[in-house]
Motif scaffolding. Sequence first.
Motif, PDB file in Angstrom:
ATOM      1  N   VAL A 180     -10.008   4.531 -46.198  1.00 34.56           N
ATOM      2  CA  VAL A 180      -9.785   5.575 -47.999  1.00 34.56           C
ATOM      3  C   VAL A 180      -8.563   4.311 -48.823  1.00 34.56           C
ATOM      4  CG1 VAL A 180     -10.018   7.512 -47.043  1.00 34.56           C
ATOM      5  CG2 VAL A 180      -7.950   6.634 -46.894  1.00 34.56           C
ATOM      6  N   THR A 181      -9.168   4.877 -50.082  1.00 31.57           N
ATOM      7  CA  THR A 181      -8.535   3.874 -50.648  1.00 31.57           C
ATOM      8  C   THR A 181      -7.780   4.805 -51.963  1.00 31.57           C
ATOM      9  OG1 THR A 181     -10.218   4.671 -52.365  1.00 31.57           O
ATOM     10  CG2 THR A 181     -10.433   2.080 -51.332  1.00 31.57           C
ATOM     11  N   SER A 182      -7.646   6.227 -51.738  1.00 30.49           N
ATOM     12  CA  SER A 182      -6.501   6.930 -52.157  1.00 30.49           C
ATOM     13  C   SER A 182      -6.089   8.023 -51.190  1.00 30.49           C
ATOM     14  CB  SER A 182      -7.101   7.518 -53.143  1.00 30.49           C
ATOM     15  OG  SER A 182      -8.113   8.576 -52.578  1.00 30.49           O
ATOM     16  N   GLU A 183      -4.768   8.563 -51.420  1.00 26.81           N
ATOM     17  CA  GLU A 183      -4.028   9.969 -50.563  1.00 26.81           C
ATOM     18  C   GLU A 183      -5.239  11.346 -51.249  1.00 26.81           C
ATOM     19  OE1 GLU A 183      -0.485  10.107 -52.057  1.00 26.81           O
ATOM     20  OE2 GLU A 183       0.150   8.295 -51.390  1.00 26.81           O
ATOM     21  N   ARG A 184      -5.627  10.694 -52.118  1.00 31.05           N
ATOM     22  CA  ARG A 184      -6.658  12.155 -52.263  1.00 31.05           C
ATOM     23  C   ARG A 184      -7.869  12.632 -51.177  1.00 31.05           C
ATOM     24  NH1 ARG A 184     -12.168  12.424 -54.738  1.00 31.05           N
ATOM     25  NH2 ARG A 184     -12.560  14.459 -54.693  1.00 31.05           N
ATOM     26  N   ALA A 185      -8.420  11.161 -51.074  1.00 32.05           N
ATOM     27  CA  ALA A 185      -9.721  11.166 -49.826  1.00 32.05           C
ATOM     28  C   ALA A 185      -8.694  11.547 -48.444  1.00 32.05           C
ATOM     29  CB  ALA A 185     -10.322   9.421 -50.095  1.00 32.05           C
ATOM     30  N   GLU A 186      -7.258  10.314 -48.044  1.00 35.60           N
ATOM     31  CA  GLU A 186      -6.852  11.120 -46.954  1.00 35.60           C
ATOM     32  C   GLU A 186      -6.677  12.608 -46.594  1.00 35.60           C
ATOM     33  OE1 GLU A 186      -3.161  10.534 -44.548  1.00 35.60           O
ATOM     34  OE2 GLU A 186      -3.392   8.981 -45.211  1.00 35.60           O
ATOM     35  N   LYS A 187      -6.427  13.335 -47.799  1.00 34.14           N
ATOM     36  CA  LYS A 187      -6.112  14.480 -47.913  1.00 34.14           C
ATOM     37  C   LYS A 187      -7.036  16.149 -47.467  1.00 34.14           C
ATOM     38  CE  LYS A 187      -3.694  17.785 -50.399  1.00 34.14           C
ATOM     39  NZ  LYS A 187      -4.312  18.702 -50.707  1.00 34.14           N
ATOM     40  N   VAL A 188      -8.357  15.442 -48.184  1.00 39.59           N
ATOM     41  CA  VAL A 188      -9.545  15.876 -47.546  1.00 39.59           C
ATOM     42  C   VAL A 188     -10.119  15.880 -46.289  1.00 39.59           C
ATOM     43  CG1 VAL A 188     -12.440  15.748 -48.827  1.00 39.59           C
ATOM     44  CG2 VAL A 188      -9.972  15.777 -50.358  1.00 39.59           C
ATOM     45  N   LEU A 189     -10.220  14.534 -46.120  1.00 37.07           N
ATOM     46  CA  LEU A 189     -10.509  14.774 -44.841  1.00 37.07           C
ATOM     47  C   LEU A 189      -9.637  15.319 -43.494  1.00 37.07           C
ATOM     48  CD1 LEU A 189     -12.044  11.079 -44.868  1.00 37.07           C
ATOM     49  CD2 LEU A 189     -13.432  12.798 -43.987  1.00 37.07           C
ATOM     50  N   ARG A 190      -8.506  14.565 -43.649  1.00 37.18           N
ATOM     51  CA  ARG A 190      -7.602  15.597 -42.750  1.00 37.18           C
ATOM     52  C   ARG A 190      -7.820  17.561 -43.304  1.00 37.18           C
ATOM     53  NH1 ARG A 190      -3.036  13.415 -40.357  1.00 37.18           N
ATOM     54  NH2 ARG A 190      -2.783  10.835 -41.061  1.00 37.18           N
ATOM     55  N   GLU A 191      -8.003  17.549 -44.365  1.00 41.72           N
ATOM     56  CA  GLU A 191      -8.651  18.521 -44.376  1.00 41.72           C
ATOM     57  C   GLU A 191      -9.610  19.704 -43.331  1.00 41.72           C
ATOM     58  OE1 GLU A 191      -9.482  22.640 -47.656  1.00 41.72           O
ATOM     59  OE2 GLU A 191      -8.769  20.564 -47.766  1.00 41.72           O
ATOM     60  N   VAL A 192     -11.182  18.173 -44.037  1.00 38.63           N
ATOM     61  CA  VAL A 192     -12.266  18.585 -43.077  1.00 38.63           C
ATOM     62  C   VAL A 192     -11.896  18.736 -41.479  1.00 38.63           C
ATOM     63  CG1 VAL A 192     -14.338  17.649 -42.547  1.00 38.63           C
ATOM     64  CG2 VAL A 192     -13.565  17.421 -44.168  1.00 38.63           C
ATOM     65  N   TYR A 193     -11.176  18.066 -40.640  1.00 38.68           N
ATOM     66  CA  TYR A 193     -10.999  17.182 -39.373  1.00 38.68           C
ATOM     67  C   TYR A 193      -9.481  18.140 -39.072  1.00 38.68           C
ATOM     68  CZ  TYR A 193     -14.494  14.008 -39.448  1.00 38.68           C
ATOM     69  OH  TYR A 193     -16.500  13.546 -39.688  1.00 38.68           O
ATOM     70  N   ALA A 194      -9.760  18.842 -39.640  1.00 38.25           N
ATOM     71  CA  ALA A 194      -7.750  19.566 -39.335  1.00 38.25           C
ATOM     72  C   ALA A 194      -7.943  20.478 -37.361  1.00 38.25           C
ATOM     73  CB  ALA A 194      -7.406  20.919 -40.015  1.00 38.25           C
ATOM     74  N   VAL A 195      -8.825  21.104 -37.134  1.00 37.10           N
ATOM     75  CA  VAL A 195      -8.885  21.264 -36.288  1.00 37.10           C
ATOM     76  C   VAL A 195      -9.261  20.949 -34.973  1.00 37.10           C
ATOM     77  CG1 VAL A 195     -10.223  22.912 -34.427  1.00 37.10           C
ATOM     78  CG2 VAL A 195     -10.489  23.631 -37.144  1.00 37.10           C
ATOM     79  N   PRO A 196      -9.831  19.353 -34.724  1.00 37.71           N
ATOM     80  CA  PRO A 196      -9.068  18.136 -33.979  1.00 37.71           C
ATOM     81  C   PRO A 196      -8.487  17.555 -33.897  1.00 37.71           C
ATOM     82  CG  PRO A 196     -11.125  17.994 -36.020  1.00 37.71           C
ATOM     83  CD  PRO A 196     -10.503  19.251 -35.618  1.00 37.71           C
ATOM     84  N   VAL A 197      -7.877  17.221 -35.369  1.00 41.47           N
ATOM     85  CA  VAL A 197      -6.265  17.041 -34.806  1.00 41.47           C
ATOM     86  C   VAL A 197      -5.086  18.031 -34.745  1.00 41.47           C
ATOM     87  CG1 VAL A 197      -4.840  16.638 -36.554  1.00 41.47           C
ATOM     88  CG2 VAL A 197      -7.038  15.169 -36.981  1.00 41.47           C
ATOM     89  N   GLY A 198      -6.289  18.513 -35.631  1.00 42.66           N
ATOM     90  CA  GLY A 198      -4.435  20.057 -34.473  1.00 42.66           C
ATOM     91  C   GLY A 198      -5.297  20.188 -33.365  1.00 42.66           C
ATOM     92  N   GLU A 199      -5.384  20.141 -32.690  1.00 40.97           N
ATOM     93  CA  GLU A 199      -5.813  19.791 -30.661  1.00 40.97           C
ATOM     94  C   GLU A 199      -5.153  18.761 -30.401  1.00 40.97           C
ATOM     95  OE1 GLU A 199     -10.149  20.432 -30.361  1.00 40.97           O
ATOM     96  OE2 GLU A 199      -9.655  22.659 -30.658  1.00 40.97           O
ATOM     97  N   GLY A 200      -4.994  17.401 -30.407  1.00 38.23           N
ATOM     98  CA  GLY A 200      -4.973  16.261 -30.441  1.00 38.23           C
ATOM     99  C   GLY A 200      -5.641  15.021 -30.327  1.00 38.23           C
ATOM    100  N   SER A 201      -7.147  15.384 -31.845  1.00 36.27           N
ATOM    101  CA  SER A 201      -7.599  13.646 -31.974  1.00 36.27           C
ATOM    102  C   SER A 201      -6.032  13.072 -32.829  1.00 36.27           C
ATOM    103  CB  SER A 201      -8.684  14.169 -32.840  1.00 36.27           C
ATOM    104  OG  SER A 201     -10.163  15.092 -31.455  1.00 36.27           O
ATOM    105  N   PRO A 202      -6.645  11.486 -32.425  1.00 39.79           N
ATOM    106  CA  PRO A 202      -5.810  10.531 -32.963  1.00 39.79           C
ATOM    107  C   PRO A 202      -6.697  10.883 -34.378  1.00 39.79           C
ATOM    108  CG  PRO A 202      -6.056  10.087 -31.134  1.00 39.79           C
ATOM    109  CD  PRO A 202      -6.533  10.864 -31.162  1.00 39.79           C
ATOM    110  N   PHE A 203      -6.080  11.057 -35.230  1.00 32.69           N
ATOM    111  CA  PHE A 203      -6.748  10.339 -36.883  1.00 32.69           C
ATOM    112  C   PHE A 203      -6.070   8.736 -37.895  1.00 32.69           C
ATOM    113  CE2 PHE A 203      -6.002  10.934 -41.508  1.00 32.69           C
ATOM    114  CZ  PHE A 203      -7.431  11.330 -41.881  1.00 32.69           C
ATOM    115  N   VAL A 204      -6.593   8.192 -37.620  1.00 32.44           N
ATOM    116  CA  VAL A 204      -6.894   6.594 -38.074  1.00 32.44           C
ATOM    117  C   VAL A 204      -6.870   6.467 -39.101  1.00 32.44           C
ATOM    118  CG1 VAL A 204      -6.556   4.571 -37.322  1.00 32.44           C
ATOM    119  CG2 VAL A 204      -6.719   5.645 -34.997  1.00 32.44           C
ATOM    120  N   VAL A 205      -5.928   6.278 -39.991  1.00 26.53           N
ATOM    121  CA  VAL A 205      -6.290   5.792 -41.746  1.00 26.53           C
ATOM    122  C   VAL A 205      -6.427   4.524 -42.077  1.00 26.53           C
ATOM    123  CG1 VAL A 205      -5.580   6.014 -43.840  1.00 26.53           C
ATOM    124  CG2 VAL A 205      -5.476   7.771 -42.309  1.00 26.53           C
ATOM    125  N   THR A 206      -7.283   4.048 -42.296  1.00 26.95           N
ATOM    126  CA  THR A 206      -8.028   2.160 -42.492  1.00 26.95           C
ATOM    127  C   THR A 206      -8.301   1.965 -43.338  1.00 26.95           C
ATOM    128  OG1 THR A 206      -9.504   1.727 -41.431  1.00 26.95           O
ATOM    129  CG2 THR A 206      -8.592   2.417 -39.924  1.00 26.95           C
TER     130      THR A 206
END
Length: 447
Positions: A180-206
Amino acid sequence: MALRITVIGTGYLGATHAAAMAELGFEVLGLDVVPEKIEMLSAGRVPMYEPGLEEMLQRHVAGIEGSTGRLRFTTSWEEVADFGDVHFVCTNTPQKHGEYACDMTYVESAFDSLAPLLTRPVLVVGKSTVPVGSAARLAARLAELAPVGADAELAWNPEFLREGFAVDDTLHPDRIVVGVTSERAEKVLREVYAVPVGEGSPFVVTDYPTAELVKTAANSFLATKISFINAMAEVCEAADGDVAKLAEAIGHDERIGSKFLRAGIGFGGGCLPKDIRAFMARAGELGADQALTFLREVDSINMRRRGHMVELAREAVGGGSFLGKRVAVLGATFKPDSDDVRDSPALNVAGQIHLQGGQVTVFDPKGMENARRVFPTLGYAESALDAVRGADVVLHLTEWREFRELDAEALGAVAGHRIILDGRNALDPVAWREAGWTFRAMGRPTA
């Protein structure tokens, strides 16, 4: 208000991603330019075999009794642009004809069709495997073509699906990588993947380039590991060693690990071969070709295994010619739990033997229809037993569980000669030899 998601391209990746997004609770609209594919998916059927995918699709496709109705499909770009807050681009990136490089036609066409219709802030997310540097170029193209300008943002989110495990890999990924190139994009994708991230899937931002490199780097590492153990199999055959025991011993070293250390006829499919070739081509364009010269040898070892299996089969039928010899091939897909025959080592070996005069009969639990389309001149049987009937040699080339559980005695009763070559080192040599078979596996002692 909940995000609404579109998925552009409904092939293997797109169909799985669309169904999984609906499973995670989102309203989803899938798009494809092939009307027949849209009709099929809208009826709750998938155009490929993938365990659990059709059932997941049917739980959500609108119009199917008892479904959530969260998932629909269309051929309309206008409908997609109007509907979506997040647009996932899941189009194919095949190898260019006659070149190692990746063909970006489908991805670029998707961006060119979608961008001019974007009139409000959205996030476009690339999931296709592309050459490094593509995302930055596509982000500029998106901003240039979209009426909303830079508010049509781009993120890159590579896929890591394993055929046969795609549903689980999407719902419970071992990592989620977002460029990503912005915090907004990261925030949207964290919302999309909230369930697997909540279950422990690592979320790697690059950044973009790193996200693009992750998939090709991962596939290059896996391909290297497979070719390494296949190279060891070649040495074991020369030295009369046992590659299966060698793999077991080095696999206990936690720095190495035991996965992907089963010697055999090598890798195939629609990803690994074309991805490592595209990676080499792109490194050359960047002036870093020397960094990846080892991948040429990885590819070479892999292709050599197929020819080696053909030679083993020739030895088994008398060492001269395949003419007049009946050869049974168990397996047509490039791996089990899939109907995918793209660059399948099993089908390649079957085809080579057929072209050299052998009478080849193939059986595969799920890949028969696709195999027939690629090699209509091969013989096809309705069962493993029928394939083996009268055979001078049997080749085990795709490691389906069904083949591991075959009754060696029953097959021996119908075979012309009890000779089996295990191209996947997955069968039990003791059981087959006790049933009177001459058993040979790649990189292992003959007795």
